[in-house]
Scaffold this active site. Structure first.
Site, PDB file in Angstrom:
ATOM      1  N   SER A 160       0.847  -1.195   0.000  1.00 23.59           N
ATOM      2  CA  SER A 160       0.000   0.000   0.000  1.00 23.59           C
ATOM      3  C   SER A 160       0.874   1.233   0.000  1.00 23.59           C
ATOM      4  O   SER A 160       2.002   1.216   0.504  1.00 23.59           O
ATOM      5  CB  SER A 160      -0.891   0.010   1.248  1.00 23.59           C
ATOM      6  OG  SER A 160      -1.488   1.279   1.451  1.00 23.59           O
TER       7      SER A 160
ATOM      8  N   TYR B  42      -1.340  -0.361  10.490  1.00 19.25           N
ATOM      9  CA  TYR B  42      -1.514  -0.736   9.083  1.00 19.25           C
ATOM     10  C   TYR B  42      -0.339  -0.253   8.246  1.00 19.25           C
ATOM     11  O   TYR B  42       0.222  -1.003   7.438  1.00 19.25           O
ATOM     12  CB  TYR B  42      -2.819  -0.136   8.549  1.00 19.25           C
ATOM     13  CG  TYR B  42      -3.102  -0.487   7.105  1.00 19.25           C
ATOM     14  CD1 TYR B  42      -3.585  -1.741   6.751  1.00 19.25           C
ATOM     15  CD2 TYR B  42      -2.885   0.443   6.092  1.00 19.25           C
ATOM     16  CE1 TYR B  42      -3.843  -2.071   5.431  1.00 19.25           C
ATOM     17  CE2 TYR B  42      -3.141   0.123   4.762  1.00 19.25           C
ATOM     18  CZ  TYR B  42      -3.612  -1.133   4.441  1.00 19.25           C
ATOM     19  OH  TYR B  42      -3.863  -1.453   3.131  1.00 19.25           O
TER      20      TYR B  42
END
Length: 514
Positions: free
Chosen positions: A141, A154
């Site tokens: 990501s 995350y």
């Protein structure tokens, strides 16, 4: 780009990117293994796969648990006897702050699912992938390169996954296994809804990207397919960003550092290929011609341009040949003028002109070398971009600049070439920022050594290049056609969410430098 009878294990396949990836592989003839925690959703994805390909194997599993991860690999091998591609896509988002009493609970849950499971599955799958000379694609990501409030766990998990990709690429290359990552920006998938993120918030995020949009899962799937294919055989240890230019608008991150054989038509698009007389430029011209484009060939050697034109005509339309030295302003202007006079429009600009001259900084001719190389490799790209911008804005076209891994390395005798390519890579980002509002994407590709005329013209013995190949992770050099495939992907609608990116295709050479 057939994956006929290849066995592809897609982890996190119940929705979003994983589901789109599974369907894409099924379309290409693969035996797909669907892994996830929600059996009903897996059955729904399986039905989509069956409509376009073979019936998948469904495995309900929580891969954050060691026993279940081992069961996934065991069942796959038991069913098919082999494994060709591993897609590590499992991921969860949990919003929390570092100062919260539950911070470590959040950290442990996310790290076990997003990172540890990928490490475990890679370890469990490695022997099978070595046998099949397969490859791995990890779904990371852009948060790995950003600081976003309440997403510390995350972001850390994805930063870890991106670097694990590089580490795994280094370790597995000798066995013929490639490992790469894709780093999407925001995509409307269940991962957001499961984290309690309102889709209205995501719409706001879209407005903060350069292209003012969010990607669909299918766009990410297309990039994953490209990286898993033979089209990407010279790519390992790379992390490809597809974020609609979000990173370039984010002040918290440093500069951020596919293609299906399915038809990707450029029918009647006008493609201007600068530096088209040989090597990467020639291969790119032929590739666009195959896809139906009107190709404009630009270079200084008219005989070689005619030879490339003949190759294009065998597979597509007759190109327009323009003999020009684009380091000269008047000739660069003539190139754009003749293109518009002939076709009335311009859809794609490929800035591929480049020369190498070996010299040292202490040489009396150092500045002469610098001037010659900078004028050809960098200034011409800036000028042609400026001259072409209005036409590309009208057509909502795009630009691909051919840079080099030299932009990220220091090699004796190549100071001017390396500086020119560093400038070109950063000009790509600057142009992407400036032109995005007008709907024009700008990207770069950075090849490692490729056997082309640029090397022999610089007086470099091909035998020396064979030695360079031995210094890459994959122990090989790329063919010009491999780079052309990547350029085609970036210029296509498959890459509509990619701008300001610089895609490395160097057989893992950069990772050997570290």
């Amino acid at each position: 780009m057939s994956f006929a009878n290849k066995v592809v294990l897609v982890v996190g396949a119940s929705s979003g990117i994983g589901a789109a990836t599974a369907v894409a592989f099924a379309k290409e003839g693969a035996h797909v293994v669907l892994v996830g925690r929600n059996e009903e959703k897996l059955k729904s994805v399986s039905a989509q796969c069956e409509k376009v390909g073979k019936k998948p194997l469904i495995i309900k599993a929580d891969i954050s648990k060691d026993a279940e991860a081992k069961m996934v690999v065991s069942k796959t091998i038991e069913k098919y006897g082999t494994l060709d591609v591993l897609i590590n896509n499992a991921g969860i988002v949990r919003m929390n702050t570092i100062t919260s009493e539950t911070a470590m609970n959040t950290y442990d849950e996310i790290m076990n699912t997003n990172l540890r499971s990928a490490v475990l599955l890679t370890s469990l799958s490695a022997a099978h992938l070595i046998k099949s000379k397969g490859n791995i694609v990890n779904v990371s990501s852009v948060t790995a390169q950003m600081a976003v409030p309440k997403s510390f766990a995350y972001a850390v998990s994805k930063a870890g996954l991106s670097h694990f990709t590089r580490q795994a690429a280094v370790e597995l290359a000798a066995a013929g296994v490639r490992v790469n990552a894709v780093s999407p920006g925001p995509v409307k998938t269940d991962i957001m809804a499961n984290a309690g993120v309102d889709f209205a918030v995501l719409d706001g995020l879209a407005a903060k990207t350069l292209l003012k949009r969010m990607s669909e899962p299918e766009e990410v799937a297309d990039l994953i397919l490209f990286l898993a294919s033979e089209k990407a055989k010279g790519i390992t240890g790379s992390d490809f960003v597809t974020d609609n230019g979000a990173l370039l608008t984010d002040k918290s991150c440093p500069l951020s550092a596919t293609m299906r054989a399915l038809t990707m038509s450029f029918a009647n698009k006008v493609v201007l290929v600068v530096g088209a007389s040989s090597g990467i430029g020639a291969a790119t011209a032929v590739a666009f011609a195959k896809e139906g484009a009107h190709v404009v060939l630009v270079g200084r050697n008219e005989e070689k341009l005619k030879s490339v034109s003949a190759q294009c005509e065998k597979v597509g339309k007759k190109p327009l040949i323009i003999k020009a030295d684009i380091s000269k302003d008047a000739e660069a202007k003539m190139v754009v003028s003749k293109t518009i006079a002939k076709y009335g429009t311009l859809d794609v600009l490929i800035n591929n002109a480049g020369i190498i001259r070996m010299n040292t900084i202490t040489s009396e001719t150092a500045v002469n070398t610098y001037d010659e190389i900078m004028n050809t490799n960098l200034r011409s790209a800036v000028l042609l971009t400026s001259l072409s911008a209005a036409h590309l804005i009208k057509s909502k076209g795009n630009i691909v600049n051919v840079s080099s891994v030299s932009a990220q390395m220091a090699l004796p005798g190549t100071f001017a070439y390396a500086v020119s390519k560093a400038g070109l890579s950063h000009f790509t980002r600057q142009a992407a920022v400036e032109l995005a509002a007008a709907g024009v994407r700008v990207n770069a590709v950075s090849p490692g050594p490729v056997k082309t005329d640029i090397m022999t013209n610089a007086g470099i013995d091909i035998a020396v290049l064979d030695g360079v190949a031995a210094k890459t992770l994959l122990k090989r050099m790329s063919e010009p056609e491999e780079v052309a495939d990547l350029i085609l992907f970036l210029a296509s609608e498959k890459a509509k969410g990619i701008t300001g990116s610089d895609f490395v295709t160097d057989n893992g050479g950069l990772l050997m430098q570290g």
